[in-house]
Design a protein around this motif. Structure first.
Motif, PDB file in Angstrom:
ATOM      1  N   GLN A 212      54.502  48.803  65.030  1.00 32.28           N
ATOM      2  CA  GLN A 212      53.797  50.078  64.922  1.00 32.28           C
ATOM      3  C   GLN A 212      53.961  50.901  66.202  1.00 32.28           C
ATOM      4  N   PRO A 213      53.782  52.238  66.085  1.00 31.12           N
ATOM      5  CA  PRO A 213      53.884  53.094  67.284  1.00 31.12           C
ATOM      6  C   PRO A 213      52.887  52.651  68.351  1.00 31.12           C
ATOM      7  N   ALA A 214      53.311  52.668  69.609  1.00 34.80           N
ATOM      8  CA  ALA A 214      52.482  52.184  70.710  1.00 34.80           C
ATOM      9  C   ALA A 214      51.324  53.147  70.982  1.00 34.80           C
ATOM     10  N   THR A 215      50.111  52.641  70.865  1.00 32.23           N
ATOM     11  CA  THR A 215      48.906  53.387  71.232  1.00 32.23           C
ATOM     12  C   THR A 215      48.008  52.426  72.008  1.00 32.23           C
ATOM     13  N   GLU A 216      46.992  52.978  72.660  1.00 38.18           N
ATOM     14  CA  GLU A 216      46.060  52.122  73.402  1.00 38.18           C
ATOM     15  C   GLU A 216      45.366  51.135  72.470  1.00 38.18           C
ATOM     16  N   GLN A 217      45.024  51.626  71.282  1.00 40.94           N
ATOM     17  CA  GLN A 217      44.322  50.789  70.306  1.00 40.94           C
ATOM     18  C   GLN A 217      45.212  49.630  69.846  1.00 40.94           C
ATOM     19  N   ILE A 218      46.482  49.936  69.567  1.00 43.31           N
ATOM     20  CA  ILE A 218      47.426  48.896  69.133  1.00 43.31           C
ATOM     21  C   ILE A 218      47.663  47.898  70.259  1.00 43.31           C
ATOM     22  N   ALA A 219      47.791  48.399  71.477  1.00 46.26           N
ATOM     23  CA  ALA A 219      48.016  47.518  72.628  1.00 46.26           C
ATOM     24  C   ALA A 219      46.838  46.568  72.831  1.00 46.26           C
ATOM     25  N   ALA A 220      45.624  47.083  72.670  1.00 40.45           N
ATOM     26  CA  ALA A 220      44.432  46.249  72.822  1.00 40.45           C
ATOM     27  C   ALA A 220      44.369  45.186  71.733  1.00 40.45           C
ATOM     28  N   ARG A 221      44.746  45.596  70.528  1.00 40.23           N
ATOM     29  CA  ARG A 221      44.745  44.643  69.391  1.00 40.23           C
ATOM     30  C   ARG A 221      45.787  43.548  69.611  1.00 40.23           C
ATOM     31  N   ILE A 222      46.957  43.928  70.128  1.00 37.89           N
ATOM     32  CA  ILE A 222      48.012  42.955  70.425  1.00 37.89           C
ATOM     33  C   ILE A 222      47.527  41.947  71.463  1.00 37.89           C
ATOM     34  N   ASP A 223      46.827  42.448  72.476  1.00 38.57           N
ATOM     35  CA  ASP A 223      46.276  41.549  73.509  1.00 38.57           C
ATOM     36  C   ASP A 223      45.294  40.552  72.897  1.00 38.57           C
ATOM     37  N   ASP A 224      44.448  41.039  71.982  1.00 41.76           N
ATOM     38  CA  ASP A 224      43.469  40.158  71.316  1.00 41.76           C
ATOM     39  C   ASP A 224      44.170  39.052  70.532  1.00 41.76           C
ATOM     40  N   VAL A 225      45.200  39.452  69.790  1.00 37.54           N
ATOM     41  CA  VAL A 225      45.924  38.472  68.962  1.00 37.54           C
ATOM     42  C   VAL A 225      46.633  37.454  69.852  1.00 37.54           C
ATOM     43  N   LYS A 226      47.221  37.920  70.942  1.00 37.75           N
ATOM     44  CA  LYS A 226      47.909  37.003  71.868  1.00 37.75           C
ATOM     45  C   LYS A 226      46.921  36.017  72.492  1.00 37.75           C
ATOM     46  N   GLN A 227      45.716  36.485  72.754  1.00 44.72           N
ATOM     47  CA  GLN A 227      44.686  35.606  73.311  1.00 44.72           C
ATOM     48  C   GLN A 227      44.301  34.518  72.294  1.00 44.72           C
ATOM     49  N   ILE A 228      44.166  34.911  71.026  1.00 45.74           N
ATOM     50  CA  ILE A 228      43.847  33.937  69.971  1.00 45.74           C
ATOM     51  C   ILE A 228      44.981  32.925  69.836  1.00 45.74           C
ATOM     52  N   LEU A 229      46.210  33.407  69.879  1.00 38.90           N
ATOM     53  CA  LEU A 229      47.365  32.512  69.759  1.00 38.90           C
ATOM     54  C   LEU A 229      47.442  31.543  70.943  1.00 38.90           C
ATOM     55  N   ALA A 230      47.058  32.015  72.128  1.00 41.69           N
ATOM     56  CA  ALA A 230      47.055  31.137  73.311  1.00 41.69           C
ATOM     57  C   ALA A 230      45.997  30.038  73.155  1.00 41.69           C
ATOM     58  N   GLN A 231      44.819  30.407  72.674  1.00 42.62           N
ATOM     59  CA  GLN A 231      43.766  29.417  72.432  1.00 42.62           C
ATOM     60  C   GLN A 231      44.203  28.443  71.339  1.00 42.62           C
ATOM     61  N   ASN A 232      44.809  28.974  70.325  1.00 43.41           N
ATOM     62  CA  ASN A 232      45.298  28.156  69.217  1.00 43.41           C
ATOM     63  C   ASN A 232      46.307  27.117  69.717  1.00 43.41           C
ATOM     64  N   ALA A 233      47.230  27.549  70.585  1.00 43.80           N
ATOM     65  CA  ALA A 233      48.243  26.639  71.130  1.00 43.80           C
ATOM     66  C   ALA A 233      47.602  25.540  71.970  1.00 43.80           C
ATOM     67  N   ARG A 234      46.562  25.895  72.741  1.00 39.32           N
ATOM     68  CA  ARG A 234      45.856  24.914  73.559  1.00 39.32           C
ATOM     69  C   ARG A 234      45.146  23.888  72.662  1.00 39.32           C
ATOM     70  N   ALA A 235      44.593  24.379  71.556  1.00 41.81           N
ATOM     71  CA  ALA A 235      43.910  23.474  70.622  1.00 41.81           C
ATOM     72  C   ALA A 235      44.925  22.543  69.948  1.00 41.81           C
ATOM     73  N   LEU A 236      46.064  23.087  69.549  1.00 43.39           N
ATOM     74  CA  LEU A 236      47.104  22.268  68.911  1.00 43.39           C
ATOM     75  C   LEU A 236      47.629  21.179  69.857  1.00 43.39           C
ATOM     76  N   ALA A 237      47.562  21.460  71.167  1.00 42.65           N
ATOM     77  CA  ALA A 237      48.046  20.487  72.151  1.00 42.65           C
ATOM     78  C   ALA A 237      47.242  19.192  72.118  1.00 42.65           C
ATOM     79  N   TYR A 238      46.009  19.248  71.608  1.00 41.75           N
ATOM     80  CA  TYR A 238      45.191  18.041  71.460  1.00 41.75           C
ATOM     81  C   TYR A 238      45.854  17.048  70.508  1.00 41.75           C
ATOM     82  N   TYR A 239      46.667  17.542  69.597  1.00 39.44           N
ATOM     83  CA  TYR A 239      47.254  16.691  68.556  1.00 39.44           C
ATOM     84  C   TYR A 239      48.625  16.140  68.950  1.00 39.44           C
ATOM     85  N   GLU A 240      49.107  16.506  70.123  1.00 37.35           N
ATOM     86  CA  GLU A 240      50.445  16.050  70.543  1.00 37.35           C
ATOM     87  C   GLU A 240      50.415  14.629  71.061  1.00 37.35           C
TER      88      GLU A 240
END
Length: 240
Positions: A212-240
């Protein structure tokens, strides 16, 4: 014998043998009937804020011949419950905000109970944070998937010495608020399925946002999703 869903059966499994039960938001009254029928508990009080569900519960209690063992009460949360009337309080099948409201408005009753079985349908991190901040100790956690939805639940009890006065929490605690400390450390198989599902959903959202076209709102949403994905990856590491 009454049949109940896997979600309710798992929640019922967190109620100790011989404990008197208060079922808040009882709806059809099935959990008290299920537990009394199996002689797992001696008695129960089925409570609901709405007259319709409470009348359905009464009908089912009569149908299964449980009138001598299960009372019904119209109640906003635990407002109609007196101190010492129940050993365990079940609060299941409602949003996390409502679970917190019931714990706050009925603080004296909830803190005196031997245990509370909670199954919030939303806002899990906020509920878990609230529990830690207010002195509730988690005894057990469970999680099931039913009809395509994931249902975490827990049994807790109040301990005044466990009240947290921390102004902030560690990254590890934030991870535990999101996914559940015991579920992570015990490598719960249903949590693993949830983590894989969540990772795919969030990755798809990230892909869509990135196109999508870059806007402040889109950038903030991308940051939120990346944060969730980072937490998700840390949680998945428990199963390794």
């Amino acid at each position: 014998m009454v049949k109940i869903s896997e979600r309710l059966r798992t929640a019922a499994g967190l109620i100790g043998e011989g404990e008197r039960l208060a079922d808040v938001g009882t709806d059809h009254g099935y959990v008290p009937i299920y537990l009394v029928e199996r002689k797992h508990i001696p008695s129960a009080i089925a409570m609901d804020i709405r007259t319709g569900p409470l009348e359905r519960a009464r009908e089912h209690i009569r149908m299964y011949g449980m009138e001598d063992y299960i009372q019904t009460r119209l109640s906003d949360g635990v407002a109609a419950l007196k101190p010492g009337e129940a050993d365990t309080i079940l609060i299941a099948g409602m949003g996390g905000g409502l679970v917190k409201h019931i714990l706050e408005s009925g603080r004296v009753i909830c803190e005196q109970a031997h245990g509370l079985v909670l199954q919030p349908q939303s806002e899990l991190p906020k509920v878990r944070r609230f529990l830690m901040e207010n002195g509730y100790v988690t005894e057990r956690e469970e999680m099931v998937m039913e009809d395509g939805k994931y249902y975490p639940m827990m049994r807790v009890h109040f301990d005044a010495s466990a009240v947290s006065h921390a102004d902030s929490f560690t990254e590890e605690q934030e991870l535990e608020f999101r996914y559940g400390k015991q579920l992570l450390t015990e490598k719960h198989p249903v949590l693993l399925a949830y983590l894989r599902w969540e990772a795919q959903i969030q990755q798809d959202i990230l892909t869509q946002l990135s196109g999508q076209p870059a806007t402040e709102q889109i950038a903030a949403r991308i940051d939120d999703v990346k944060q969730i994905l980072a937490q998700n990856a840390r949680a998945l590491a428990y199963y390794e």
